[in-house]
Every structure is written in structure tokens, then in C-alpha cells.
Write a protein that holds these residues in place. Sequence first.
Motif, PDB file in Angstrom:
ATOM      1  N   VAL A  71      41.685  37.347  37.811  1.00  0.00           N
ATOM      2  CA  VAL A  71      41.106  37.788  36.544  1.00  0.00           C
ATOM      3  C   VAL A  71      39.771  38.468  36.836  1.00  0.00           C
ATOM      4  O   VAL A  71      38.836  37.832  37.313  1.00  0.00           O
ATOM      5  CB  VAL A  71      40.918  36.608  35.571  1.00  0.00           C
ATOM      6  N   LYS A  72      39.721  39.769  36.544  1.00  0.00           N
ATOM      7  CA  LYS A  72      38.539  40.590  36.830  1.00  0.00           C
ATOM      8  C   LYS A  72      37.819  40.942  35.532  1.00  0.00           C
ATOM      9  O   LYS A  72      38.370  40.785  34.450  1.00  0.00           O
ATOM     10  CB  LYS A  72      38.978  41.860  37.571  1.00  0.00           C
ATOM     11  N   PRO A  73      36.592  41.428  35.618  1.00  0.00           N
ATOM     12  CA  PRO A  73      35.822  41.751  34.408  1.00  0.00           C
ATOM     13  C   PRO A  73      36.552  42.685  33.449  1.00  0.00           C
ATOM     14  O   PRO A  73      36.468  42.516  32.228  1.00  0.00           O
ATOM     15  CB  PRO A  73      34.551  42.395  34.954  1.00  0.00           C
ATOM     16  N   GLU A  74      37.304  43.642  33.968  1.00  0.00           N
ATOM     17  CA  GLU A  74      38.003  44.588  33.088  1.00  0.00           C
ATOM     18  C   GLU A  74      39.187  43.960  32.351  1.00  0.00           C
ATOM     19  O   GLU A  74      39.772  44.579  31.468  1.00  0.00           O
ATOM     20  CB  GLU A  74      38.468  45.830  33.863  1.00  0.00           C
ATOM     21  N   ASP A  75      39.534  42.706  32.696  1.00  0.00           N
ATOM     22  CA  ASP A  75      40.648  42.010  32.056  1.00  0.00           C
ATOM     23  C   ASP A  75      40.198  41.122  30.890  1.00  0.00           C
ATOM     24  O   ASP A  75      41.025  40.463  30.266  1.00  0.00           O
ATOM     25  CB  ASP A  75      41.365  41.117  33.081  1.00  0.00           C
ATOM     26  N   LEU A  76      38.889  41.101  30.605  1.00  0.00           N
ATOM     27  CA  LEU A  76      38.334  40.148  29.637  1.00  0.00           C
ATOM     28  C   LEU A  76      38.288  40.701  28.216  1.00  0.00           C
ATOM     29  O   LEU A  76      38.106  41.890  28.001  1.00  0.00           O
ATOM     30  CB  LEU A  76      36.930  39.733  30.063  1.00  0.00           C
ATOM     31  N   ASN A  77      38.391  39.781  27.254  1.00  0.00           N
ATOM     32  CA  ASN A  77      38.245  40.146  25.850  1.00  0.00           C
ATOM     33  C   ASN A  77      36.793  39.968  25.417  1.00  0.00           C
ATOM     34  O   ASN A  77      35.913  39.679  26.239  1.00  0.00           O
ATOM     35  CB  ASN A  77      39.197  39.324  24.967  1.00  0.00           C
ATOM     36  N   GLN A  78      36.541  40.118  24.129  1.00  0.00           N
ATOM     37  CA  GLN A  78      35.172  40.044  23.611  1.00  0.00           C
ATOM     38  C   GLN A  78      34.565  38.643  23.723  1.00  0.00           C
ATOM     39  O   GLN A  78      33.357  38.485  23.560  1.00  0.00           O
ATOM     40  CB  GLN A  78      35.130  40.539  22.153  1.00  0.00           C
ATOM     41  N   HIS A  79      35.368  37.636  24.033  1.00  0.00           N
ATOM     42  CA  HIS A  79      34.877  36.265  24.183  1.00  0.00           C
ATOM     43  C   HIS A  79      34.680  35.875  25.645  1.00  0.00           C
ATOM     44  O   HIS A  79      34.377  34.723  25.949  1.00  0.00           O
ATOM     45  CB  HIS A  79      35.830  35.284  23.506  1.00  0.00           C
ATOM     46  N   GLY A  80      34.898  36.838  26.553  1.00  0.00           N
ATOM     47  CA  GLY A  80      34.708  36.567  27.971  1.00  0.00           C
ATOM     48  C   GLY A  80      35.883  35.873  28.635  1.00  0.00           C
ATOM     49  O   GLY A  80      35.781  35.425  29.768  1.00  0.00           O
ATOM     50  N   ALA A  81      37.014  35.780  27.929  1.00  0.00           N
ATOM     51  CA  ALA A  81      38.230  35.175  28.478  1.00  0.00           C
ATOM     52  C   ALA A  81      39.252  36.274  28.756  1.00  0.00           C
ATOM     53  O   ALA A  81      39.123  37.405  28.271  1.00  0.00           O
ATOM     54  CB  ALA A  81      38.802  34.164  27.490  1.00  0.00           C
ATOM     55  N   LEU A  82      40.275  35.919  29.519  1.00  0.00           N
ATOM     56  CA  LEU A  82      41.351  36.871  29.797  1.00  0.00           C
ATOM     57  C   LEU A  82      41.982  37.332  28.492  1.00  0.00           C
ATOM     58  O   LEU A  82      42.358  36.510  27.648  1.00  0.00           O
ATOM     59  CB  LEU A  82      42.416  36.216  30.685  1.00  0.00           C
ATOM     60  N   PHE A  83      42.075  38.634  28.308  1.00  0.00           N
ATOM     61  CA  PHE A  83      42.710  39.224  27.141  1.00  0.00           C
ATOM     62  C   PHE A  83      44.203  38.892  27.186  1.00  0.00           C
ATOM     63  O   PHE A  83      44.875  39.133  28.196  1.00  0.00           O
ATOM     64  CB  PHE A  83      42.475  40.736  27.151  1.00  0.00           C
ATOM     65  N   GLY A  84      44.729  38.293  26.113  1.00  0.00           N
ATOM     66  CA  GLY A  84      46.133  37.881  26.081  1.00  0.00           C
ATOM     67  C   GLY A  84      47.088  39.023  26.326  1.00  0.00           C
ATOM     68  O   GLY A  84      48.114  38.865  26.993  1.00  0.00           O
ATOM     69  N   GLY A  85      46.763  40.200  25.807  1.00  0.00           N
ATOM     70  CA  GLY A  85      47.610  41.366  26.016  1.00  0.00           C
ATOM     71  C   GLY A  85      47.693  41.761  27.475  1.00  0.00           C
ATOM     72  O   GLY A  85      48.725  42.236  27.951  1.00  0.00           O
ATOM     73  N   ARG A  86      46.610  41.580  28.216  1.00  0.00           N
ATOM     74  CA  ARG A  86      46.622  41.892  29.655  1.00  0.00           C
ATOM     75  C   ARG A  86      47.558  40.930  30.383  1.00  0.00           C
ATOM     76  O   ARG A  86      48.328  41.341  31.244  1.00  0.00           O
ATOM     77  CB  ARG A  86      45.208  41.795  30.228  1.00  0.00           C
ATOM     78  N   LEU A  87      47.484  39.660  30.031  1.00  0.00           N
ATOM     79  CA  LEU A  87      48.370  38.689  30.672  1.00  0.00           C
ATOM     80  C   LEU A  87      49.832  39.023  30.367  1.00  0.00           C
ATOM     81  O   LEU A  87      50.683  38.991  31.264  1.00  0.00           O
ATOM     82  CB  LEU A  87      48.041  37.264  30.226  1.00  0.00           C
ATOM     83  N   LEU A  88      50.130  39.374  29.125  1.00  0.00           N
ATOM     84  CA  LEU A  88      51.505  39.733  28.779  1.00  0.00           C
ATOM     85  C   LEU A  88      51.948  41.004  29.504  1.00  0.00           C
ATOM     86  O   LEU A  88      53.110  41.126  29.898  1.00  0.00           O
ATOM     87  CB  LEU A  88      51.649  39.885  27.272  1.00  0.00           C
ATOM     88  N   GLN A  89      51.033  41.938  29.703  1.00  0.00           N
ATOM     89  CA  GLN A  89      51.339  43.143  30.474  1.00  0.00           C
ATOM     90  C   GLN A  89      51.721  42.764  31.904  1.00  0.00           C
ATOM     91  O   GLN A  89      52.718  43.261  32.443  1.00  0.00           O
ATOM     92  CB  GLN A  89      50.140  44.082  30.483  1.00  0.00           C
ATOM     93  N   TRP A  90      50.931  41.881  32.523  1.00  0.00           N
ATOM     94  CA  TRP A  90      51.228  41.435  33.879  1.00  0.00           C
ATOM     95  C   TRP A  90      52.600  40.765  33.943  1.00  0.00           C
ATOM     96  O   TRP A  90      53.390  41.032  34.839  1.00  0.00           O
ATOM     97  CB  TRP A  90      50.170  40.467  34.374  1.00  0.00           C
ATOM     98  N   VAL A  91      52.855  39.869  32.977  1.00  0.00           N
ATOM     99  CA  VAL A  91      54.122  39.141  32.967  1.00  0.00           C
ATOM    100  C   VAL A  91      55.291  40.107  32.823  1.00  0.00           C
ATOM    101  O   VAL A  91      56.272  40.034  33.570  1.00  0.00           O
ATOM    102  CB  VAL A  91      54.142  38.075  31.849  1.00  0.00           C
ATOM    103  N   ASP A  92      55.207  41.031  31.866  1.00  0.00           N
ATOM    104  CA  ASP A  92      56.318  41.960  31.630  1.00  0.00           C
ATOM    105  C   ASP A  92      56.541  42.859  32.845  1.00  0.00           C
ATOM    106  O   ASP A  92      57.677  43.073  33.269  1.00  0.00           O
ATOM    107  CB  ASP A  92      56.061  42.789  30.379  1.00  0.00           C
ATOM    108  N   GLU A  93      55.464  43.366  33.435  1.00  0.00           N
ATOM    109  CA  GLU A  93      55.610  44.244  34.585  1.00  0.00           C
ATOM    110  C   GLU A  93      56.210  43.509  35.785  1.00  0.00           C
ATOM    111  O   GLU A  93      57.144  44.002  36.427  1.00  0.00           O
ATOM    112  CB  GLU A  93      54.260  44.849  34.970  1.00  0.00           C
ATOM    113  N   GLU A  94      55.694  42.345  36.101  1.00  0.00           N
ATOM    114  CA  GLU A  94      56.202  41.596  37.255  1.00  0.00           C
ATOM    115  C   GLU A  94      57.625  41.105  37.016  1.00  0.00           C
ATOM    116  O   GLU A  94      58.444  41.095  37.941  1.00  0.00           O
ATOM    117  CB  GLU A  94      55.271  40.435  37.598  1.00  0.00           C
ATOM    118  N   ALA A  95      57.929  40.715  35.787  1.00  0.00           N
ATOM    119  CA  ALA A  95      59.295  40.296  35.458  1.00  0.00           C
ATOM    120  C   ALA A  95      60.252  41.475  35.597  1.00  0.00           C
ATOM    121  O   ALA A  95      61.373  41.319  36.098  1.00  0.00           O
ATOM    122  CB  ALA A  95      59.345  39.721  34.041  1.00  0.00           C
TER     123      ALA A  95
END
Length: 133
Positions: free
Chosen positions: A12-36
Motif C-alpha cells: 500500500v503506497k501513498p497514491e493508493d490512499l483515500n482522503q482518510h489516509g487508508a487504502l482506497f476500497g476501489g484500488r483494492l477491488l481493482q487489484w483483486v479484479d486484475e489479479e483474478a
Amino acid sequence: MTEYRQIVRKWVKPEDLNQHGALFGGRLLQWVDEEAAILAVAQLGTTSLVTRYISEINFSARADRGDLLELDFRVQAFGRTSLTLTCRVENAVTGQEILTLDRIVFVAVDDNGQAVPHGRTEATAGTERLRQR
């Protein structure tokens, strides 16, 4: 069917974060869909496939900058035109579950986007099916 699993790690890198400083859920779903999708391509031996269905999405914990995540994919079932996977995402350091998807379904399609039989019934550990086309 022999169980097949594949683990992919993401940092999880700085460009993956949302406005609350946590991993943006959409980024995680992007990773999951791409790797799947990459796993599905290797299993079905074709790049002509689409994500048809993803089960309910429930984020059970947050991931923060610097966390190392493991995306643990398992082949659940082969259908006539489909492949069903599961995915569990956890923090590799703490073991805390971040997300679980019970079903990710991919369907082999023709040039018109219509489902076509893929002819696979067993999982493979490699990419040799891509070279058999």
C-alpha cells in the motif's frame, strides 16, 4: 478437483490512499479484479474472458500506507463457460482479514461477447494453456 491457490502481494503506497489516509476500497477491488483475471486467463488458456460476477463486498478492516497485503486466490469451480474463484485479502504482517470475496466468476467469450465453452475441468499451476491455443 485438485485445489489450486495463488498468492499475490501488494504494497500500500501513498497514491493508493483515500482522503482518510487508508487504502482506497476501489484500488483494492481493482487489484483483486486484475489479479483474478490474470489467474483466469492462465487457467482457461484464453484472454477472451470477462468478469461476470463478484459476490458481496464487505471490508472488514482497513489497510494503511506501508501495509503489505496478501491476495489469496483459490480456484473454486470450472463451469462449461465459466471459472469461479474465491479471494481473501489479509494484512501479511498482522494476519488481519481486510476483505473476503466468496465468488468471482469469469466467463470465456467470443468476439461478440457471447459465452463460449472453454473445455477446462482441472486447475493448472502454470501458463502452458496460453501456449496451447
